[in-house]
Scaffold this motif. Structure first.
Motif, mmCIF file in Angstrom:
data_model
loop_
_atom_site.group_PDB
_atom_site.id
_atom_site.type_symbol
_atom_site.label_atom_id
_atom_site.label_comp_id
_atom_site.label_asym_id
_atom_site.label_seq_id
_atom_site.Cartn_x
_atom_site.Cartn_y
_atom_site.Cartn_z
ATOM 1 N N LEU A 83 2.518 -9.609 -5.434
ATOM 2 C CA LEU A 83 1.866 -8.446 -6.032
ATOM 3 C C LEU A 83 2.447 -7.151 -5.479
ATOM 4 O O LEU A 83 2.611 -6.160 -6.199
ATOM 5 N N GLY A 84 2.754 -7.148 -4.177
ATOM 6 C CA GLY A 84 3.260 -5.927 -3.574
ATOM 7 C C GLY A 84 4.710 -5.642 -3.836
ATOM 8 O O GLY A 84 5.135 -4.472 -3.754
ATOM 9 N N THR A 85 5.495 -6.664 -4.158
ATOM 10 C CA THR A 85 6.933 -6.459 -4.340
ATOM 11 C C THR A 85 7.362 -6.461 -5.796
ATOM 12 O O THR A 85 8.245 -5.697 -6.197
ATOM 13 N N ALA A 86 6.746 -7.314 -6.592
ATOM 14 C CA ALA A 86 7.177 -7.431 -7.989
ATOM 15 C C ALA A 86 6.492 -6.431 -8.904
ATOM 16 O O ALA A 86 6.958 -6.200 -10.013
ATOM 17 N N SER B 158 -1.879 -0.090 -7.454
ATOM 18 C CA SER B 158 -2.510 1.134 -6.985
ATOM 19 C C SER B 158 -3.535 0.786 -5.906
ATOM 20 O O SER B 158 -3.767 -0.382 -5.582
ATOM 21 N N ALA B 159 -4.147 1.826 -5.345
ATOM 22 C CA ALA B 159 -5.171 1.598 -4.323
ATOM 23 C C ALA B 159 -6.347 0.813 -4.892
ATOM 24 O O ALA B 159 -6.950 -0.026 -4.207
ATOM 25 N N ARG B 160 -6.687 1.062 -6.151
ATOM 26 C CA ARG B 160 -7.784 0.323 -6.779
ATOM 27 C C ARG B 160 -7.460 -1.169 -6.892
ATOM 28 O O ARG B 160 -8.334 -2.014 -6.685
ATOM 29 N N VAL B 161 -6.204 -1.490 -7.195
ATOM 30 C CA VAL B 161 -5.805 -2.898 -7.286
ATOM 31 C C VAL B 161 -5.892 -3.562 -5.926
ATOM 32 O O VAL B 161 -6.425 -4.681 -5.783
ATOM 33 N N TRP B 162 -5.401 -2.891 -4.891
ATOM 34 C CA TRP B 162 -5.454 -3.497 -3.563
ATOM 35 C C TRP B 162 -6.886 -3.645 -3.071
ATOM 36 O O TRP B 162 -7.205 -4.604 -2.351
ATOM 37 N N ALA C 196 -2.114 -8.764 5.555
ATOM 38 C CA ALA C 196 -1.028 -8.448 4.627
ATOM 39 C C ALA C 196 -1.508 -7.509 3.515
ATOM 40 O O ALA C 196 -0.801 -6.565 3.132
ATOM 41 N N VAL C 197 -2.711 -7.750 3.006
ATOM 42 C CA VAL C 197 -3.261 -6.854 1.989
ATOM 43 C C VAL C 197 -3.439 -5.452 2.559
ATOM 44 O O VAL C 197 -3.125 -4.447 1.903
ATOM 45 N N TYR C 198 -3.943 -5.384 3.777
ATOM 46 C CA TYR C 198 -4.165 -4.079 4.406
ATOM 47 C C TYR C 198 -2.859 -3.315 4.566
ATOM 48 O O TYR C 198 -2.814 -2.091 4.321
ATOM 49 N N GLU C 199 -1.774 -3.982 4.955
ATOM 50 C CA GLU C 199 -0.505 -3.289 5.136
ATOM 51 C C GLU C 199 -0.005 -2.689 3.827
ATOM 52 O O GLU C 199 0.555 -1.587 3.802
ATOM 53 N N PHE C 200 -0.183 -3.408 2.714
ATOM 54 C CA PHE C 200 0.192 -2.841 1.424
ATOM 55 C C PHE C 200 -0.776 -1.734 1.002
ATOM 56 O O PHE C 200 -0.351 -0.695 0.476
ATOM 57 N N TRP C 201 -2.052 -1.958 1.226
ATOM 58 C CA TRP C 201 -3.092 -1.044 0.739
ATOM 59 C C TRP C 201 -2.995 0.314 1.423
ATOM 60 O O TRP C 201 -3.154 1.356 0.786
ATOM 61 N N ARG C 202 -2.744 0.323 2.729
ATOM 62 C CA ARG C 202 -2.777 1.598 3.451
ATOM 63 C C ARG C 202 -1.615 2.516 3.061
ATOM 64 O O ARG C 202 -1.641 3.710 3.352
ATOM 65 N N GLN C 203 -0.605 1.959 2.401
ATOM 66 C CA GLN C 203 0.464 2.819 1.894
ATOM 67 C C GLN C 203 0.014 3.629 0.681
ATOM 68 O O GLN C 203 0.605 4.662 0.371
ATOM 69 N N VAL D 41 -12.156 -0.110 5.506
ATOM 70 C CA VAL D 41 -12.580 -1.444 5.057
ATOM 71 C C VAL D 41 -12.038 -2.527 5.987
ATOM 72 O O VAL D 41 -12.739 -3.487 6.325
ATOM 73 N N TRP D 42 -10.799 -2.384 6.424
ATOM 74 C CA TRP D 42 -10.205 -3.360 7.332
ATOM 75 C C TRP D 42 -10.933 -3.376 8.675
ATOM 76 O O TRP D 42 -11.222 -4.434 9.231
ATOM 77 N N ALA D 43 -11.261 -2.203 9.190
ATOM 78 C CA ALA D 43 -11.994 -2.134 10.454
ATOM 79 C C ALA D 43 -13.392 -2.742 10.311
ATOM 80 O O ALA D 43 -13.874 -3.425 11.221
ATOM 81 N N GLU D 44 -14.030 -2.520 9.186
ATOM 82 C CA GLU D 44 -15.355 -3.107 8.976
ATOM 83 C C GLU D 44 -15.285 -4.629 8.924
ATOM 84 O O GLU D 44 -16.148 -5.326 9.463
ATOM 85 N N TRP D 45 -14.243 -5.162 8.261
ATOM 86 C CA TRP D 45 -14.106 -6.615 8.205
ATOM 87 C C TRP D 45 -13.874 -7.183 9.605
ATOM 88 O O TRP D 45 -14.450 -8.222 9.969
ATOM 89 N N LEU D 46 -13.054 -6.529 10.395
ATOM 90 C CA LEU D 46 -12.831 -6.988 11.762
ATOM 91 C C LEU D 46 -14.128 -6.961 12.564
ATOM 92 O O LEU D 46 -14.413 -7.886 13.338
ATOM 93 N N LEU D 47 -14.914 -5.916 12.388
ATOM 94 C CA LEU D 47 -16.181 -5.816 13.113
ATOM 95 C C LEU D 47 -17.122 -6.945 12.714
ATOM 96 O O LEU D 47 -17.747 -7.591 13.560
ATOM 97 N N ARG D 48 -17.230 -7.223 11.423
ATOM 98 C CA ARG D 48 -18.103 -8.301 10.959
ATOM 99 C C ARG D 48 -17.610 -9.676 11.404
ATOM 100 O O ARG D 48 -18.405 -10.616 11.480
#
Length: 781
Positions: free
Chosen positions: A650-653, A657-661, A691-698, A707-714
C-alpha cells in the motif's frame, strides 16, 4: 485507602438501620459493603474514570429501588423518617458531586445529575445544580431548556421566561433555544385560555357586556344621588367611572390580543430577526403545526410565520417548498388530500418554470424531492403517484434546454421504482415499458453528460433492464465523462456493497461466501490504476483515489486471513516486500497478496530437522502436541508476514493519504485474537502497526504519533509511548510537537477515546470485579 475507610465508616448507620427494619439480611449487608468498597477503591485511583462514578451511582439507584420494593411488600408501619429512608438517595447525589469535581466540563454528566435530582423530587437541588451548570457552560442551550422546564413544572413562568431570554442573549444563533422559547409562550397562552375558561372570563364579548351592566349600575347610583341633592363631588365620580370603563376596555383588548397569539407572534418576529435561516422556519413550522392549539390560533400563527418567510427568504428553494407544502398535514385523507397535493405540485412546478439559472437548479431539486417523497409513501393512491410522475415528465418537456439534472435523475428513478406497480396503463405512453425507460435514461445522460446524479439513475436503470455487457459499458462511460460532485459514487457504483464483506474475519473459521473475492480485489486494482488518469480537477482525482484505496485496504484486510488459513495462492507473491516488483501497479490483473506461508513452512521443516530425532520422538510421545503448537505458530507468523507485505505494498505501489493510513491502522489494531502478539509470541501486531505508523507519520505526523502512542499505552508499553511523544518535538517541529503533547495529556486524562493512565489491563480487571454488580438488586427485584 484512608478515604475508602472514611467512606465505609459513613455507611454504618444506614446499614444498621436497614438490618433493624428487616429490609436486608446480614449476608446481603456484607455483599453491599463489598460492592461499595470495590467502587470506592476504583474512585480513589490516581486518574479516576467517569464510568466508575456512573456504575457506582447506577448500583445505588438499583439498591434504592429494591429498598422501596421491600418496604412496599413488607407493609412497614409509617413513622418518623430514619437514616435509611434518605441515605441511599443522598449517596447518589454525593457520587455525582464527586464526579463533577473531576469532570466539570462534561455537560452530559451535569444533565444526568439534573435528571436524577428531578426524579427524586429534589426541587431546590435541581435549581442549584442548573445554576452551577449554567455558570460553567453558558453556551449550552440544553441546560437552559432543562432549567426553564423545571421552573414551568413548578408554576413559575416568569422565571422560565427570564432563563430562556438570558440563554437567547448568549445563544441567539441556536434554533433549539428559539423553538423552546416559542413553545414556552404557547404553553403560557394555553394555560391562560384554560384558566380563564374555568373562571368564566370570555374575551369574545361577554365580558364587555358585564362591564356595561356594571357601568349602568354606577350611572343609576349617580342619578339617585343627584335627585337626593348630593351634588358635591359629582364631577369626580363621573370622571372616575369613565376611567374605570376605559381600563375595563383596555383589559379586554389585552386579553383578546394574548388569546390571538400576540406574545407568540412577537417572539417569532424576534427569532426571525436574530436568525433568518430556513432551519428556524422549518423547526417553528413543525412546532406550530403539531401543538394542540385552537385551529384559529394555529392558522393565525402559521400565517404570521409564512409571511415572515416570504419577506425574509423569498428566493430560497427550501422556503418555496415549505410554503407550498404548508397544508399537507398527516391527517389529510381522501379528496382534501388530492386537492392539497395538486395545489402544492402546481406551486412547485410553476416555481421551476419561472426561475432561471442557479435558482432553477435549486427549485428543481426540491421539487424532485417532493415528488419522490410522496411517491414513496405507501398510503398514497397509485393514481396520485402516476399524476406526480406525469407532472415531472411534462415539466421536463416544457423547460428550455438544458433541463436541471436533478429533475432528469428524479424522473428516471421514479420510473424504475414504480413501473412494476403502476404498469403501462397509468404511466405516459413514452415511458411505459422497460425499453422506453432505458431510451429516456440514455437520452438524459446525453443531455447532462457530466452529471453524476443522472448517470447514477441511468446505471440503476441499466442494471434493472439491460444486459450485463451494456451495464459494464455504461459504467465505463460514466467514469470517463462524469465530473463534479458525487464523482466517488460513480466509481464505487459497480463494487459490491461493503456490508457484504466481514470487517474482521477470523482465520480459524470456515471460508465465508461473503468474503471479498479475487475478482473484486482485481477490479479495485484496475480502478485504482484508472483513477490516476483523472487530471482535471486534480482534487477530484485524489478524492476518488483515496476512496478507492480505502475500499481496497478493507477488501484485502478481510480476504487475507482466508487466503492464509486455506492455502490459497495469488499470482503476485512477494510484491509487497520487493519495491521494484511493486512499481507497475497499473495492471488490473495483478494481486496484492504476498505468500509468506510457504517460506514459513519451509523454515519450520528446517527447524524440526535441526532439532533431531530425539525431540521428534518426544513430540510423538506427547501426542504430537508440539507439532500442533508449532503449526499454529507458523501460521501466525505467516499471517503477520502477509500483513506486513500488504502494508508495504500500500505504501509503495499507491499514494495513500493520511485518511487511508488511519483506516489501515484501525484495521490492523482490531485484528482477531488469533493473530495478536499475545497469542503467537512474535510481536506481530507491533511490527505491523509500527510499519503503518512509519508510513502514516509522513502524511500526518501529529495524528499518527498520538494514535501510535495511545496504542502503546493500552498495550502496556507506557515507556515506549512516552519516548514516542518525547521525540515528536524534534522530529515534527515545535508547533506539531506541542499539539502531540496536548493530545497526549488528553489521552492520559481519559478525555480522548476513553484512554486511562492505567491502561486496558486495569480496566478489564475492574470490569471483571463489577461483573455481578446486581447480584442483590436484580435477583431480588
Amino acid at each position: 485507602m484512608e478515604r475508602v475507610q472514611f467512606q465505609q465508616e459513613q455507611m454504618l448507620a444506614e446499614l444498621k438501620d436497614l438490618v433493624q427494619k428487616g429490609l436486608f439480611t446480614q449476608k446481603e449487608i456484607k455483599q453491599i459493603m463489598q460492592k461499595r468498597t470495590a467502587f470506592e477503591t476504583a474512585l480513589v485511583r490516581r486518574i479516576p474514570k467517569k464510568s466508575d462514578f456512573l456504575r457506582y451511582a447506577t448500583y445505588e439507584m438499583s439498591l434504592e429501588a429494591l429498598r422501596k420494593k421491600r418496604v412496599e411488600r413488607l407493609k412497614l408501619p409509617k413513622g418518623p423518617p430514619s437514616v435509611s429512608d434518605y441515605a441511599l438517595v443522598k449517596r447518589q447525589f454525593q457520587i455525582f458531586e464527586r464526579a463533577l469535581k473531576k469532570f466539570k466540563g462534561d455537560v452530559g454528566l451535569w444533565i444526568q445529575y439534573i435528571q436524577i435530582a428531578k426524579k427524586e423530587g429534589a426541587r431546590a437541588l435541581v435549581g442549584r445544580i442548573t445554576a452551577r451548570a449554567l455558570q460553567l457552560h453558558p453556551n449550552v442551550p440544553a441546560l437552559y431548556v432543562l432549567a426553564a422546564s423545571h421552573e414551568l413544572e413548578h408554576l413559575s413562568p416568569s422565571a422560565a421566561r427570564a432563563l430562556l431570554q438570558r440563554g437567547l442573549r448568549l445563544n441567539s444563533g441556536s434554533v433549539e433555544m428559539w423553538r423552546e422559547y416559542v413553545r414556552m409562550e404557547l404553553n403560557f397562552v394555553e394555560s391562560l385560555r384554560r384558566r380563564w375558561s374555568v373562571l368564566g372570563i370570555d374575551v369574545k364579548g361577554k365580558g364587555k357586556e358585564s362591564s356595561k351592566v356594571k357601568t349602568n349600575a354606577r350611572l343609576d347610583s349617580t342619578d339617585s344621588a343627584e335627585e337626593s341633592g348630593l351634588e358635591d363631588g359629582q364631577d369626580k365620580e363621573a370622571e372616575g367611572m369613565q376611567v374605570d370603563d376605559e381600563e375595563l376596555g383596555e383589559d379586554e383588548a389585552a386579553r383578546k390580543e394574548i388569546m390571538d397569539g400576540a406574545i407568540v407572534k412577537a417572539v417569532i418576529s424576534n427569532a426571525v430577526k436574530a436568525l433568518p435561516k430556513i432551519e428556524l422556519f422549518q423547526s417553528l413550522h413543525e412546532l406550530l403545526s403539531a401543538y394542540p392549539s385552537p385551529p384559529s390560533l394555529r392558522d393565525s400563527l402559521l400565517d404570521h410565520l409564512h409571511a415572515l418567510l416570504r419577506d425574509t427568504l423569498p428566493s430560497s428553494p427550501a422556503a418555496i417548498k415549505l410554503a407550498a407544502t404548508r397544508r399537507l398535514t398527516p391527517e389529510l385523507t381522501g379528496e382534501p388530500l388530492v386537492d392539497t397535493l395538486k395545489e402544492a405540485n402546481n406551486v412547485l412546478s410553476d416555481a421551476v418554470r419561472t426561475s432561471s439559472g442557479e435558482a432553477r437548479e435549486g427549485v428543481a431539486t426540491v421539487y424532485a424531492e417532493f415528488a419522490e417523497e410522496w411517491c414513496a409513501k405507501g398510503d398514497v393512491d397509485d393514481s396520485l403517484k402516476a399524476y406526480l410522475i406525469t407532472s415531472v415528465h411534462l415539466l421536463i418537456q416544457q423547460l428550455p434546454a438544458p433541463a436541471p439534472p436533478a429533475l432528469l435523475a428524479a424522473h428516471v428513478r421514479l420510473l424504475v421504482r414504480h413501473h412494476a406497480s403502476l404498469g403501462s396503463v397509468l404511466l405516459p405512453p413514452k415511458v411505459n415499458s422497460p425499453e422506453k425507460i432505458l431510451r429516456v435514461a440514455r437520452k438524459y445522460t446525453a443531455r447532462a453528460p457530466s452529471s453524476a446524479t443522472v448517470w447514477l439513475a441511468r446505471l440503476n436503470a441499466e442494471k434493472q433492464y439491460a444486459q450485463a455487457e451494456d451495464v459494464e459499458r455504461a459504467w465505463g462511460e460514466a467514469r470517463s465523462k462524469v465530473a463534479g460532485p458525487h464523482l466517488e459514487d460513480i466509481w464505487l457504483w459497480g463494487l459490491p456493497h461493503p456490508e457484504r464483506s466481514p470487517q474482521h474475519p477470523s482465520p480459524s473459521t470456515h471460508p465465508d461466501t461473503s468474503a471479498p473475492s479475487g475478482s473484486e480485489i482485481e477490479l479495485l486494482e484496475h480502478l485504482l490504476h484508472e483513477s490516476k488518469r483523472i487530471r482535471e480537477p486534480a482534487a477530484a482525482g485524489r478524492a476518488v483515489h483515496e476512496v478507492l484505496l480505502i475500499r481496497y485496504a478493507a477488501a484485502t484486510h478481510a480476504a487475507l486471513p482466508h487466503l492464509i488459513a486455506h492455502g490459497e495462492r495469488h499470482a503476485n507473491a512477494d510484491v509487497g516486500a520487493d519495491a521494484d516488483a511493486a512499481a507497475p501497479s497499473g495492471s488490473g490483473s495483478r494481486s496484492v497478496h504476498a505468500q509468506p506461508r510457504n517460506r514459513a513452512a519451509q523454515q519450520h521443516e528446517q527447524d524440526r530437522a535441526l532439532r533431531g530425532d530425539e525431540n521428534s520422538t518426544a513430540g510423538q510421545q506427547r501426542g504430537q502436541q508440539p507439532d500442533g503448537v508449532e503449526e499454529r505458530r507458523a501460521e501466525a507468523m505467516a499471517l503477520t508476514e502477509a500483513r506486513l507485505a500488504r502494508v508495504r505494498r500500500l505504501g509503495t505501489a499507491h499514494v495513500p493519504s493520511a485518511r487511508v493510513w488511519a483506516e489501515v491502522f484501525r484495521q490492523e489494531a482490531q485484528a482477531q485474537g488469533g493473530t495478536s502478539a499475545a497469542d503467537d509470541g512474535t510481536g506481530g501486531d507491533e511490527r505491523v502497526l509500527s510499519a503503518v505508523y512509519e508510513f502514516w507519520r509522513q502524511c500526518d505526523g501529529v495524528e499518527a504519533t498520538a494514535v501510535w502512542a495511545e496504542w502503546l499505552l493500552r498495550s502496556g508499553r507506557g515507556k515506549d509511548a512516552v519516548a514516542v511523544v518525547g521525540r515528536a518535538r524534534s522530529v515534527l517541529g515545535e508547533a506539531a510537537g506541542e499539539e502531540v503533547e496536548r493530545r497526549w495529556r488528553a489521552i492520559l486524562e481519559g478525555t480522548e477515546t476513553g484512554a486511562g493512565a492505567e491502561g486496558a489491563g486495569e480496566e478489564a480487571e475492574d470490569d471483571a470485579a463489577m461483573t455481578d454488580d446486581a447480584d442483590i438488586t436484580v435477583d431480588a427485584l
